[in-house]
Design an enzyme around this catalytic site. Structure first.
Site, PDB file in Angstrom:
ATOM      1  N   CYS A 168      44.613  51.373  38.874  1.00 29.83           N
ATOM      2  CA  CYS A 168      44.995  50.013  38.772  1.00 29.83           C
ATOM      3  C   CYS A 168      44.252  49.222  39.664  1.00 29.83           C
ATOM      4  O   CYS A 168      43.212  49.651  40.038  1.00 29.83           O
ATOM      5  CB  CYS A 168      46.595  50.115  39.359  1.00 29.83           C
ATOM      6  N   CYS A 183      38.319  28.627  45.025  1.00 30.99           N
ATOM      7  CA  CYS A 183      37.777  27.304  44.185  1.00 30.99           C
ATOM      8  C   CYS A 183      38.026  26.099  45.211  1.00 30.99           C
ATOM      9  O   CYS A 183      37.198  25.104  45.293  1.00 30.99           O
ATOM     10  CB  CYS A 183      38.693  27.232  43.151  1.00 30.99           C
TER      11      CYS A 183
END
Length: 338
Positions: A168, A183
């Site tokens: 995972c 960002c």
């Protein structure tokens, strides 16, 4: 004939063909986040003919989104439309064959199971690892594949994690509270978004059309500006991984989701006290303390102190203009009440 015409070029691609197209029409997916990655993912999957595309996002469209979030325009900004609503409206015009379901909500421990109900695949359009680990643990608990993607600056990465087949996300990259560049702190260029979401979409299409033999078994990373690309091959699941080995799913533990969250790099604190808000009532109350803008989906009020409150009917309030949680809680207590 109409549907065949719509998908004719995709059907001509032999690994998909008519059988794969029929499979796509029967599938349901969930996209978590309808920002940069989410809009590209939704655009690809809706145009490809995936039968039911559901997505959830807590935010509304702002001008700074338009540089890279491809489903939105300046009208969405002026109307302060929630991203999930704006995206749903646009996508319904693109492909009426597909059921498009946009949900305005914060994806949390409380609602992740309901959002995932009945879906065949979950795609990551988020911007933080707290939510990604929540998705990861929920997917592995329910045996649903999770397509991860991340983008910042000129760099991107993507992988598909399949319960019982691959390790995972938590196992592969470590399960700490991963933070760092976003960002909102160092920026991002839009071509990176398109490439990451395209890598995600390719793996999604492979899975949804049963082309499991060509599923990529690695995390791909690249720097588009520097033209670097490499893959990290999957290893076996770690024996002590709390998700894919021990089945403890730490992100799903606890009774109460944290109600106060600082949104990194955005000068915004989100507070959710778990009680729904009547927008009409709150618009009237808050008009006495600042300039109120009301839409069917939210209320914005500019405070004399300089910050701005944004209220959503699901109970969330954004305090914009500060990253100081104490300051945000003080303003919330003053105008909304703790």
């Amino acid at each position: 004939m109409g549907k065949i015409d719509r998908y004719s070029r995709q059907i001509l691609f032999q690994p998909i063909g008519e059988e794969g197209q029929q499979l796509l029409a029967s599938k349901r997916v969930l996209i978590v986040g309808m920002g940069a990655l989410g809009t590209v993912l939704a655009n690809h999957l809706v145009r490809a003919g995936v039968g039911h595309v559901r997505f959830a996002d807590r935010d509304y469209v702002e001008k700074s989104n338009l540089q890279r979030q491809m489903l939105f325009d300046e009208d969405d900004v002026s109307e302060a439309l929630p991203k999930a609503i704006a995206a749903q409206k646009r996508l319904q015009k693109i492909n009426s064959d597909v059921t498009v379901e946009g949900i305005v909500t914060d994806v949390t421990l409380q609602n992740i199971a309901e959002l995932m109900e009945g879906v065949d695949l979950v795609l990551d359009g988020t911007d933080n690892f707290q939510t990604r680990f929540l998705i990861n643990d929920a997917c592995y608990k329910n045996g649903i594949p999770f397509v991860y993607g991340g983008a910042v600056s000129s760099r991107g990465m993507s992988a598909i994690f399949i319960p019982g087949v691959t390790p995972c996300l938590r196992c592969f990259i470590g399960g700490g509270n991963t933070t760092g560049q976003t960002c909102d702190t160092i920026g991002v260029i839009s071509p990176v978004i398109d490439i990451v979401a395209s890598f995600q979409t390719i793996e999604a299409l492979k899975y949804l059309t049963n082309n499991h033999d060509v599923q990529r078994k690695s995390l791909i990373t690249f720097d588009l500006w520097k033209h670097h690309i490499y893959e990290m091959k999957f290893t076996k699941s770690k024996e002590n991984c709390p998700t894919c080995s021990l089945h403890e799913y730490p992100a799903l533990q606890g009774d109460v989701e944290q109600s106060v969250t600082s949104l990194c790099g955005r000068e915004t604190v989100q507070i959710n006290m778990g009680q729904k808000l009547n927008l009409d009532d709150w618009a009237d109350r808050l008009s006495k303390i600042g300039e109120v803008t009301k839409t069917p989906f939210l209320i914005r009020v500019q405070l004399s102190e300089g910050e701005r409150l944004v209220l959503f009917p699901d109970g969330r309030t954004l305090i914009q203009g500060t990253e100081d949680i104490s300051r945000a809680k003080s303003l919330y207590a003053r105008y909304i009440g703790l």
